[in-house]
Design an enzyme around this catalytic site. Structure first.
Site, PDB file in Angstrom:
ATOM      1  N   SER A   8     -27.647 -20.458  35.255  1.00 40.41           N
ATOM      2  CA  SER A   8     -28.884 -20.286  35.987  1.00 40.41           C
ATOM      3  C   SER A   8     -29.199 -18.795  36.005  1.00 40.41           C
ATOM      4  CB  SER A   8     -28.708 -20.888  37.382  1.00 40.41           C
ATOM      5  OG  SER A   8     -29.865 -20.802  38.127  1.00 40.41           O
ATOM      6  N   GLY A  28     -27.511 -22.928  23.327  1.00 41.11           N
ATOM      7  CA  GLY A  28     -27.965 -21.541  23.261  1.00 41.11           C
ATOM      8  C   GLY A  28     -26.860 -20.664  22.702  1.00 41.11           C
ATOM      9  N   ARG A  63     -31.796 -23.950  17.974  1.00 42.52           N
ATOM     10  CA  ARG A  63     -32.789 -24.527  17.062  1.00 42.52           C
ATOM     11  C   ARG A  63     -32.782 -23.860  15.683  1.00 42.52           C
ATOM     12  NH1 ARG A  63     -37.646 -23.929  21.095  1.00 42.52           N
ATOM     13  NH2 ARG A  63     -36.280 -22.189  21.588  1.00 42.52           N
ATOM     14  N   SER A  93     -26.955 -16.933  20.217  1.00 37.76           N
ATOM     15  CA  SER A  93     -27.214 -15.539  20.602  1.00 37.76           C
ATOM     16  C   SER A  93     -26.927 -15.343  22.088  1.00 37.76           C
ATOM     17  CB  SER A  93     -28.668 -15.157  20.295  1.00 37.76           C
ATOM     18  OG  SER A  93     -29.535 -15.783  21.217  1.00 37.76           O
ATOM     19  N   GLY A  94     -26.961 -14.098  22.503  1.00 37.80           N
ATOM     20  CA  GLY A  94     -26.846 -13.755  23.924  1.00 37.80           C
ATOM     21  C   GLY A  94     -25.556 -14.205  24.586  1.00 37.80           C
ATOM     22  N   TYR A 150     -40.296 -19.307  36.034  1.00 36.14           N
ATOM     23  CA  TYR A 150     -38.888 -19.129  35.657  1.00 36.14           C
ATOM     24  C   TYR A 150     -37.963 -19.456  36.828  1.00 36.14           C
ATOM     25  CZ  TYR A 150     -34.639 -16.615  34.294  1.00 36.14           C
ATOM     26  OH  TYR A 150     -33.352 -16.283  33.999  1.00 36.14           O
ATOM     27  N   LYS A 153     -34.944 -22.290  37.498  1.00 32.60           N
ATOM     28  CA  LYS A 153     -33.563 -21.889  37.776  1.00 32.60           C
ATOM     29  C   LYS A 153     -33.093 -22.405  39.137  1.00 32.60           C
ATOM     30  CE  LYS A 153     -32.686 -19.692  33.916  1.00 32.60           C
ATOM     31  NZ  LYS A 153     -31.603 -20.133  33.013  1.00 32.60           N
TER      32      LYS A 153
END
Ligand SMILES: *[C@@H]1O[C@H](CO)[C@@H](O)[C@H](O)[C@H]1NC(C)=O
Length: 333
Positions: free
Chosen positions: A176, A42, A67, A45-46, A190, A194
């Site tokens: 998490s 991941g 991706r 971004s972020g 969600y 987590k």
């Protein structure tokens, strides 16, 4: 007798304050990631991208996994800019759907190690959130979140563990959420994924700590990222009102804390007052990182349970109010 109790009480208050200050501001020696290979899922971004940028600043070789090739390309050039020493440091990306097939993840990470060196630190940041009440959550969305949030993290960790155990060093971070410590209206799918990461983190911490591999579970509150903007679109009003209490933090702050906590070998990593309260309250059978942390948790847990009841009651009020307002609106139509 009264004097004795007073002194004991004052003594514990002072002790709690000292321990909180120590917990927040003091950490032992940090491990170094200079010249080591750091992999961030991941990472385009972020929070993931912020972690990758910080790792580059600290002199690490960095690989980001995501991706979308276009986003990866642009993140890679940003990370190259951030490198402390661009002549030595390597930056790479891998376009990979980590939640799809374990064999594929294992092969990709093995190939990556051949060019970038053994993975010293794996930071799992890939994740996604789609909200909705349980009856509104499609099974496609449920499976999508299980694949990315849970299986993707599990697969990457499973693939790197044998090498870390054999070299007797390594750092694994699982990202998490504070929604791994309490279930919240609208987060049935969600939050489940987590919570699963907490079980995974606790289990592998027990398996890997004897092998000098540390495990850190990052529990960020709502964070101002592109992912969060998408999450907002699907969020029921109740969920918005409940999480409004905690506010929004910057991904840079979460990433900074994540790296510091991981390099000092802490199990929980979190930012803000709510994060401190929640991890202290919910420590339960989680590993503790120091004696002072353990004493602090023992002294505060009972008191914080009462605080948590106030929060729970206010959440119930919010949900009832939303119901009433909807009923009224229906009747007036
Ligand atoms: C444990 O790992 C650290 C780096 O993460 C390393 O410096 C240290 O030498 C290792 N200790 C042992 C006993 O292998």
């Amino acid at each position: 007798m009264g004097v004795f109790l007073g002194v004991a009480l004052a003594g514990s208050v002072v002790l709690i304050i000292i321990l909180i200050i120590k917990q927040l501001f003091w950490r032992g020696r940090l491990k170094s990631i200079a010249n080591k290979h750091v992999v961030v899922t991941g990472g385009s971004s972020g929070i993931g991208k912020c972690v990758a940028l910080l790792a580059a600043k600290q002199g690490a070789h960095v690989t980001i996994i995501a991706r979308d090739v276009q986003k990866l390309e642009s993140a890679k050039s940003e990370i190259l800019q951030a490198c402390r020493n661009r002549d030595i440091q390597k930056v790479e990306y891998l376009s990979l759907d980590i939640g799809k097939s374990y064999e594929n993840v294992e092969k990709s990470l093995n190939d990556l190690e051949k060019t970038m060196g053994p993975i010293y630190m794996l930071v799992n940041c890939a994740g996604t959130a789609i909200c909705g009440k349980i009856e509104d959550t499609t099974t496609e969305n449920l499976k999508y979140m299980i694949d990315i949030n849970f299986l993707g993290t599990y697969y990457c960790i499973k693939a790197v563990v044998p090498r870390m155990k054999s070299t007797k060093e390594g750092i694994i971070v699982l990202t998490s959420s504070q929604a791994a410590l309490l279930g919240v209206f609208g987060y049935s799918a969600y939050s489940s994924t987590k919570f699963a990461l907490r079980g995974l983190a606790e289990s592998i911490a027990m398996e890997l700590n004897p092998h000098n591999v540390s495990v850190t579970l990052c529990l960020p509150p709502d964070t101002d990222t592109p992912g969060f903007a998408i999450e907002e679109l699907s969020k029921p009003l109740e969920t918005k009102l409940i999480s409004a209490a905690a506010g929004l933090v910057n991904p840079e702050d979460v990433a900074d804390q994540l790296i510091k906590d991981a390099l000092s070998g802490k199990f929980f990593s979190t930012v803000g007052m709510e994060g401190f309260i929640l991890t202290t309250l919910c420590a339960g059978m989680s590993p503790f990182s120091s004696l002072s942390e353990l004493i602090l948790q023992s002294l505060l847990m009972g008191l914080l349970r009462l605080v948590s009841a106030c929060y729970l009651i206010s959440f119930q009020r919010i949900i009832l109010n939303c119901m009433k307002t909807r009923d009224k609106n229906k009747k007036s139509e």
